[in-house]
Design an enzyme around this catalytic site. Structure first.
Site, PDB file in Angstrom:
ATOM      1  CE  LYS A 171      22.260   4.215  25.995  1.00 46.10           C
ATOM      2  NZ  LYS A 171      22.049   2.918  25.298  1.00 46.10           N
ATOM      3  CD  GLU A 246      18.640  15.445  14.335  1.00 38.73           C
ATOM      4  OE1 GLU A 246      17.549  15.279  13.774  1.00 38.73           O
ATOM      5  OE2 GLU A 246      19.415  16.371  14.045  1.00 38.73           O
ATOM      6  CB  CYS A 280      13.812   8.887  11.771  1.00 41.74           C
ATOM      7  SG  CYS A 280      15.412   9.299  11.080  1.00 41.74           S
ATOM      8  CD  GLU A 379       9.088   6.943  14.685  1.00 38.90           C
ATOM      9  OE1 GLU A 379       9.202   6.969  15.917  1.00 38.90           O
ATOM     10  OE2 GLU A 379       9.958   7.367  13.914  1.00 38.90           O
TER      11      GLU A 379
HETATM   12  P1  NAD Z   1      14.714   4.768  21.777  1.00 38.71           P
HETATM   13  O1  NAD Z   1      14.284   6.142  22.062  1.00 38.71           O
HETATM   14  O2  NAD Z   1      13.969   3.652  22.405  1.00 38.71           O
HETATM   15  O3  NAD Z   1      16.228   4.541  22.201  1.00 38.71           O
HETATM   16  C1  NAD Z   1      17.244   5.395  21.703  1.00 38.71           C
HETATM   17  C2  NAD Z   1      18.409   5.357  22.658  1.00 38.71           C
HETATM   18  O4  NAD Z   1      17.989   5.900  23.900  1.00 38.71           O
HETATM   19  C3  NAD Z   1      18.957   3.953  22.953  1.00 38.71           C
HETATM   20  O5  NAD Z   1      20.366   4.030  23.002  1.00 38.71           O
HETATM   21  C4  NAD Z   1      18.378   3.662  24.321  1.00 38.71           C
HETATM   22  O6  NAD Z   1      19.174   2.762  25.077  1.00 38.71           O
HETATM   23  C5  NAD Z   1      18.366   5.036  24.958  1.00 38.71           C
HETATM   24  N1  NAD Z   1      17.414   5.216  26.058  1.00 38.71           N
HETATM   25  C6  NAD Z   1      16.250   4.580  26.268  1.00 38.71           C
HETATM   26  N2  NAD Z   1      15.674   5.015  27.402  1.00 38.71           N
HETATM   27  C7  NAD Z   1      16.491   5.963  27.936  1.00 38.71           C
HETATM   28  C8  NAD Z   1      16.448   6.795  29.088  1.00 38.71           C
HETATM   29  N3  NAD Z   1      15.440   6.749  29.947  1.00 38.71           N
HETATM   30  N4  NAD Z   1      17.469   7.671  29.292  1.00 38.71           N
HETATM   31  C9  NAD Z   1      18.493   7.749  28.430  1.00 38.71           C
HETATM   32  N5  NAD Z   1      18.586   6.974  27.323  1.00 38.71           N
HETATM   33  C10 NAD Z   1      17.599   6.104  27.066  1.00 38.71           C
HETATM   34  O7  NAD Z   1      14.758   4.640  20.193  1.00 38.71           O
HETATM   35  P2  NAD Z   1      15.125   3.372  19.336  1.00 38.71           P
HETATM   36  O8  NAD Z   1      13.976   2.427  19.447  1.00 38.71           O
HETATM   37  O9  NAD Z   1      16.493   2.899  19.638  1.00 38.71           O
HETATM   38  O10 NAD Z   1      15.191   4.019  17.866  1.00 38.71           O
HETATM   39  C11 NAD Z   1      14.080   4.289  17.134  1.00 38.71           C
HETATM   40  C12 NAD Z   1      13.666   5.743  17.262  1.00 38.71           C
HETATM   41  O11 NAD Z   1      14.747   6.587  16.862  1.00 38.71           O
HETATM   42  C13 NAD Z   1      12.528   6.100  16.329  1.00 38.71           C
HETATM   43  O12 NAD Z   1      11.596   6.912  17.009  1.00 38.71           O
HETATM   44  C14 NAD Z   1      13.207   6.898  15.214  1.00 38.71           C
HETATM   45  O13 NAD Z   1      12.374   7.777  14.543  1.00 38.71           O
HETATM   46  C15 NAD Z   1      14.269   7.590  15.973  1.00 38.71           C
HETATM   47  N6  NAD Z   1      15.344   8.023  15.063  1.00 38.71           N
HETATM   48  C16 NAD Z   1      15.429   9.345  14.734  1.00 38.71           C
HETATM   49  C17 NAD Z   1      16.411   9.797  13.859  1.00 38.71           C
HETATM   50  C18 NAD Z   1      16.516  11.249  13.497  1.00 38.71           C
HETATM   51  O14 NAD Z   1      17.532  11.626  12.917  1.00 38.71           O
HETATM   52  N7  NAD Z   1      15.552  12.086  13.806  1.00 38.71           N
HETATM   53  C19 NAD Z   1      17.329   8.886  13.324  1.00 38.71           C
HETATM   54  C20 NAD Z   1      17.223   7.548  13.672  1.00 38.71           C
HETATM   55  C21 NAD Z   1      16.224   7.123  14.558  1.00 38.71           C
END
Ligand code: NAD
Length: 496
Positions: A171, A246, A280, A379
């Site tokens: 997803k 991650e 990230c 962040e």
């Molecule tokens: P997010 O956590 O808001 O969303 C990530 C995903 O989770 C999306 O697909 C979203 O629809 C889904 N999601 C949201 N709420 C959910 C729930 N309650 N249950 C299940 N799924 C849910 O993150 P974002 O804003 O899309 O991305 C940015 C974040 O991702 C930053 O914190 C960044 O550091 C992190 N990130 C980490 C890495 C890594 O490798 N460590 C890589 C890229 C991004």
């Protein structure tokens, strides 16, 4: 059609819809349907059905389709780069030179790695038994990815899983699902059997959550924020799924007094502004020796002034927009609150003129913020770099580690002993020396502390996506084995 289930594009059965917009100008890129629990069931069922044959396919067979997959992706590189640029607001140069080639390389790497999944050689650890190790696929993987690198995150989630024989339901973020759908479609055209890779477009609550909780999903892998990662961990507890997380980062960028300052300044600009800071591993906290502090601040401010903000389709553009105006408001709010106690050296503004229709934000340099302040600790995920001074090496390492995160870090020095100490003592999943950001498919990516656990990319990712099984063979052929005495002293009446 915004769902990819069992090898076909389909619509959701939920009836809900949404719009994918180009963050650089607000224009509609695509209308999508949003998946719900019923679609999750269908996709998981397709993945479960495909699992026995795919997990038993010979490594050479999996490798062959992944090799074709890499070639097909490469053939369509420009089309994919354009779509990625539009849905995620990426400068086309970044999409062409980083996102797409990185993805092709990742697929090509796992095409090779699929043939190197090994168990431990057979051996005797008891005189009466031969033991061997089988490395087996976990099963059906439910995976959730973020919007910042939609294509690369799809690759990082899907490739190690399917190379090891798992099947997957991915997803992607509902803001950026389009290249993940195309990715799955091209995988199928390459010969990946129907049901092995499924992609659902939907929100976290209505699609992500039921996927994480699904009783027929064996493992969840998640890339996203630490806050949502915690809910994923809770959801996975429902049937004790294996979890790979991650999460967020707040990377320190430590500049010692002997550093090549010009290199550190260039590194800080590239490291903080990559993908508009929505990375990230982005450099977010420059921790600079007091003797070089003023020179560093001036140098970064000077280069920031030369960064070209512009339309994402223009190859001359360096910095694109943030993902949305909502996210920009969050970034701007953090910078505005920092003004009360720190110095905003440059940036901190929303550009007007032709860029006003997009969610752009100027490169922003903040000096003299307290190590305990929000901009230094939380962040930001925007083009914002904070600079903090230090006096001793001990203090630099302590500041670098003074964060709940532990994803990435860099140390800038010409002293090999300082470099060795920094790489040993900074608690992060990756520490660069005299650089910041480069990644390669052969090396693992993943965090420590609240940046999560488990590795993406490299052969280390197979640790996440495989289960080690011990198989033990009796060597004696005897009915009453020697060790049985401990439990049952057989009088010897029963002959074999
Ligand atoms: P997010 O956590 O808001 O969303 C990530 C995903 O989770 C999306 O697909 C979203 O629809 C889904 N999601 C949201 N709420 C959910 C729930 N309650 N249950 C299940 N799924 C849910 O993150 P974002 O804003 O899309 O991305 C940015 C974040 O991702 C930053 O914190 C960044 O550091 C992190 N990130 C980490 C890495 C890594 O490798 N460590 C890589 C890229 C991004």
């Amino acid at each position: 059609m915004s769902q990819f289930i069992d090898g076909r594009r389909e619509e959701s059965r939920s009836g809900r819809t949404d719009t994918v917009r180009d963050p650089s100008n607000g224009q509609v890129v695509a209308e999508i349907t949003l998946a719900g629990a019923e679609d999750v069931d269908r996709a998981v069922h397709a993945a479960r059905t495909a699992f026995p044959a795919w997990s038993r396919a010979a490594p050479a067979e999996r490798s062959a389709v992944l090799t074709t997959f890499a070639r097909l992706l490469e053939e369509r590189a420009e089309e994919i780069a354009q779509l990625e640029s539009r849905q995620a607001g990426k400068p086309i140069r970044l999409a062409r030179e980083f996102d797409v080639p990185g993805t092709v390389d990742n697929v090509a790497f796992f095409a090779g790695a699929a043939r190197h999944l090994e168990g431990q050689a057979t051996a005797e650890y008891s005189p009466d038994h031969t033991s061997s190790i089988r490395r087996e696929a976990v099963g059906v993987v439910g995976s959730i990815s973020p919007w910042n690198y939609p294509l690369q995150m799809a690759a990082w989630k899907v490739l190690p899983a399917i190379a090891a024989g798992n099947t997957i339901v991915l997803k992607p973020s509902e803001l950026t699902p389009l290249t993940s759908l195309l990715f799955a479609e091209i995988a199928t055209q390459a010969g990946v059997p129907a049901g092995v890779v499924n992609v659902l477009t939907g929100t976290g609550v209505d699609c992500g959550s039921p996927l994480m909780r699904h009783g027929d999903v064996d493992m969840v892998s998640f890339t996203g924020s630490t806050a949502v990662g915690r809910t994923v961990l809770e959801a996975a507890a429902t049937n004790a799924k294996r979890v790979h997380l991650e999460l967020g980062g707040k990377a320190p960028f430590v500049v010692f007094d002997d550093a090549d300052l010009s290199a550190a300044i260039h590194g800080a600009v590239a490291g903080s502004l990559i993908n508009a800071g929505q990375d990230c591993t982005a450099a977010t906290r420059a921790i600079v020796h007091r003797s070089r502090y003023a020179e560093f601040v001036e140098g970064v401010a000077d280069l920031y002034a030369h960064v070209v903000l512009g339309p994402t389709a223009d190859p001359a553009t360096d910095l694109g927009p943030l993902i949305s105006t909502t996210h920009r408001a969050r970034v701007a709010g953090m910078v505005d609150r920092a003004r009360e106690h720190a110095r905003v050296v440059t940036g901190g503004r929303i550009p007007g003129g032709p860029l006003a229709a997009g969610s752009y934000y100027e490169p922003t340099l903040i000096a003299d913020a307290a190590p305990t302040s929000e901009v230094v600790r939380d962040e930001i995920f925007g083009p914002v770099l904070c600079v903090l001074p230090f006096d001793t090496d001990d203090e630099a390492i302590a500041l670098a580690n003074d964060t709940p995160y532990g994803l990435a870090a860099s140390a800038w020095t010409r002293d090999v002993y300082r470099a060795l100490r920094a790489t040993r003592e900074i608690r992060a999943g990756c520490v660069w020396v005299n650089d910041h950001v480069p990644i390669v498919s052969e090396m693992p990516h993943g965090g420590m502390k609240q940046s999560g656990f488990g590795k993406d990319m490299s052969r280390y990712s197979f640790e996440e996506y495989t289960v080690v099984k011990h198989v033990m063979y009796d060597l004696t052929g005897e009915a009453a084995k020697g060790w049985h005495r401990t439990v049952f002293a057989d009088p010897g009446t029963l002959k074999s």
